[in-house]
Design an enzyme around this catalytic site. Structure first.
Site, short mmCIF file in Angstrom:
data_model
loop_
_atom_site.label_atom_id
_atom_site.label_comp_id
_atom_site.label_asym_id
_atom_site.label_seq_id
_atom_site.Cartn_x
_atom_site.Cartn_y
_atom_site.Cartn_z
N LYS A 119 0.87 -1.18 0.00
CA LYS A 119 0.00 0.00 0.00
C LYS A 119 0.89 1.22 0.00
CE LYS A 119 -4.53 0.76 0.32
NZ LYS A 119 -5.63 -0.14 -0.02
P1 NAD Z 1 -13.01 7.54 -2.32
O1 NAD Z 1 -11.99 8.60 -2.17
O2 NAD Z 1 -13.60 7.32 -3.65
O3 NAD Z 1 -14.21 7.81 -1.30
C1 NAD Z 1 -14.01 8.01 0.07
C2 NAD Z 1 -15.31 8.46 0.68
O4 NAD Z 1 -15.17 8.55 2.09
C3 NAD Z 1 -15.75 9.84 0.19
O5 NAD Z 1 -17.14 9.82 -0.03
C4 NAD Z 1 -15.41 10.74 1.37
O6 NAD Z 1 -16.21 11.90 1.42
C5 NAD Z 1 -15.71 9.80 2.51
N1 NAD Z 1 -15.10 10.20 3.77
C6 NAD Z 1 -13.82 10.57 4.00
N2 NAD Z 1 -13.66 10.92 5.29
C7 NAD Z 1 -14.86 10.75 5.87
C8 NAD Z 1 -15.33 10.92 7.19
N3 NAD Z 1 -14.54 11.36 8.16
N4 NAD Z 1 -16.64 10.63 7.46
C9 NAD Z 1 -17.45 10.20 6.48
N5 NAD Z 1 -17.05 10.00 5.21
C10 NAD Z 1 -15.78 10.28 4.92
O7 NAD Z 1 -12.35 6.20 -1.75
P2 NAD Z 1 -12.76 4.69 -2.03
O8 NAD Z 1 -11.86 4.17 -3.08
O9 NAD Z 1 -14.22 4.58 -2.18
O10 NAD Z 1 -12.29 4.02 -0.66
C11 NAD Z 1 -13.12 3.96 0.48
C12 NAD Z 1 -12.65 2.83 1.38
O11 NAD Z 1 -12.67 1.59 0.67
C13 NAD Z 1 -11.20 2.95 1.89
O12 NAD Z 1 -11.12 2.35 3.14
C14 NAD Z 1 -10.42 2.13 0.89
O13 NAD Z 1 -9.18 1.69 1.39
C15 NAD Z 1 -11.39 0.98 0.69
N6 NAD Z 1 -11.18 0.21 -0.54
C16 NAD Z 1 -11.17 0.81 -1.76
C17 NAD Z 1 -11.02 0.02 -2.89
C18 NAD Z 1 -11.09 0.59 -4.28
O14 NAD Z 1 -11.08 -0.19 -5.24
N7 NAD Z 1 -11.18 1.89 -4.47
C19 NAD Z 1 -10.84 -1.37 -2.77
C20 NAD Z 1 -10.88 -1.94 -1.50
C21 NAD Z 1 -11.06 -1.13 -0.39
#
Ligand code: NAD
Length: 433
Positions: A119
């Site tokens: 990561k």
């Molecule tokens: P993203 O940047 O697209 O979205 C993140 C979201 O979280 C946004 O809507 C943001 O406003 C919100 N957020 C941030 N801080 C916040 C808070 N304090 N309270 C409420 N909402 C808050 O990111 P993503 O890719 O959707 O990732 C989200 C989670 O999923 C992370 O934990 C990431 O590691 C995990 N994840 C992502 C993927 C992927 O393919 N993108 C895969 C596996 C896991």
């Protein structure tokens, strides 16, 4: 290098707030104890392989030079190249990246794909920079990482605040640093690219799609009707918005959503497609006209059937877990529940599908993208989706039977499946020399 601390450590340490890496360590220790993991394997998996920290300068739009700090932690590559996302967020620091890298190793092992765990990210608030500055920061970060990433060595992907466009800039920078005759066989240096630049169809929605396949299967196992279900989503970015949009055709009703812009509630349902369009234009859910604004505690206490945390870590903890009023927590985010939160949910009888299983759709389709690039192929969406379904449901079934066999919770069971695979490979290969 950093060691995971198993739960069987006896010595007294001064009290301090648990870090994210402490949480992974505790989860690892719990599973290793229960399955009686070979102590040699335990020592190996308790360390990250490499931890790269880079400081690099970038010229801003106004001519000033700013220094940035970027990270890449490579936890383990015994199953295949290091693999994991890049995050742009002010909270990015070594402990967080270490934890996220370690979870990636477990996730790849659990879902039986030939990849390891890594990561990375940059400690920035991307909202403070122009698109041009983000491009330059990304390119300079890629340059600073140099040979620490590579298509057969370590393959980044999108995570919080990074997307297909950022992957395209990484790809272009990486290829520009290569000899001309090697460029066309190196496009698999990143996944989650735009489809036109070698990405896979279905990758953008893959994590949310995986969450929905898992929820569907859980509902089937429990004789639970999704068309009568209500659910809430925290985080309306890639994972959260896709999970919500893909639950819509099942008839489930989104009644509350939260992101950085605040929280919303509408008992009659919020249309996920409409909310996603609003977020695309406005940046976050704040001010959405078809639902009322609510406080964070009210959001976390909303009575619903399913809660999908899809934002950041440690959202379900000793303070907030008692508020939850749902039947199932389906972890879209990485590490949204800390060990205290876990214990409270178990006491309350709330079921939980752990992150390394529930959000594995992203890395599974990243693996498919990597394979397509290596073979110069491009698969149809139905093929991507059906292969994803097969892989993630196989992992689900393994976790379900392991939870039963060990009479344990699903998180510990998921770890046991992953650790068993890693231990088998270490035993077969032995330790050099
Ligand atoms: P993203 O940047 O697209 O979205 C993140 C979201 O979280 C946004 O809507 C943001 O406003 C919100 N957020 C941030 N801080 C916040 C808070 N304090 N309270 C409420 N909402 C808050 O990111 P993503 O890719 O959707 O990732 C989200 C989670 O999923 C992370 O934990 C990431 O590691 C995990 N994840 C992502 C993927 C992927 O393919 N993108 C895969 C596996 C896991």
């Amino acid at each position: 290098m950093c060691a995971l601390q198993g739960t069987n450590k006896k010595e007294e340490r001064p009290r301090r707030r648990a870090t994210l890496y402490d949480n992974v360590s505790q989860q690892f220790g719990q599973a290793a104890d229960l399955m009686e993991l070979d102590p040699d394997i335990r020592r190996i998996l308790a360390k990250t392989a490499n931890e790269i920290v880079v400081h690099f300068p970038v010229k801003m739009d106004d001519g000033r030079v700013e220094m940035f700090t970027g990270y890449r932690v490579q936890h383990n590559n015994v199953l295949g190249p290091f693999k994991g996302g890049l995050r742009y967020h002010p909270s990015v620091e070594i402990d967080e990246v270490r934890a996220l890298a370690t979870w990636m190793t477990w996730k790849s092992a659990l879902t039986d794909i030939p990849l390891g765990g890594a990561k990375g990210g940059i400690q920035i608030d991307p909202l403070k920079y122009s698109p041009r500055e983000i491009e330059h920061i990304t390119r300079r970060f890629t340059f600073a990482l140099g040979d620490n990433i590579g298509p057969e060595y370590d393959i980044p992907a999108p995570d919080v605040n990074t997307n297909a466009q950022i992957m395209a800039w990484i790809l272009d920078t990486y290829l520009s640093m290569m000899p001309a005759h090697e460029r066309n066989r190196s496009t698999h240096v990143v996944t989650g690219k735009p489809v036109e630049s070698g990405g896979s169809v279905g990758r953008e929605k893959a994590t949310g799609q995986g969450v929905v396949y898992i929820i569907e299967r859980w509902a089937k196992d429990h004789g639970f009707l999704l068309n009568r279900a209500t659910y809430t989503v925290q985080g309306f970015g890639n994972v959260g918005s896709w999970a919500a949009r893909l639950l819509k055709p099942h008839g489930a009703k989104l009644i509350a959503a939260e992101d950085v812009g605040g929280a919303l509630f509408n008992e009659n349902g919020i249309d996920p497609d409409d909310l996603a369009n609003y977020v695309k234009k406005q940046g976050n859910v704040g001010g959405y006209p078809h639902a009322k604004a609510i406080a964070h505690e009210t959001f976390m206490s909303t009575k619903a059937d399913i809660f999908i945390p899809a934002a950041l870590e440690n959202q379900i903890n000793a303070e907030t877990a008692p508020w939850l009023n749902v039947k199932l927590v389906a972890e879209g985010a990485n590490g949204p529940t800390d060990p205290e939160g876990d214990a409270i949910l178990r006491r309350k009888g709330i079921e939980l599908i752990p992150d390394i299983l529930c959000n594995a759709g992203g890395v599974i389709v990243s693996y498919f993208e990597w394979l397509q690039n290596k073979r110069s192929e491009s698969w149809e969406l139905e093929e991507v989706d059906s292969r994803l379904h097969k892989k993630i449901i196989q992992a689900y079934e393994k976790v379900r039977s392991t939870a039963k066999a060990y009479e344990t919770d699903w998180r510990t069971a998921a770890y046991i499946v992953a650790l068993t695979r890693l231990a088998t490979v270490y035993k077969e290969r032995g330790i050099f020399p």
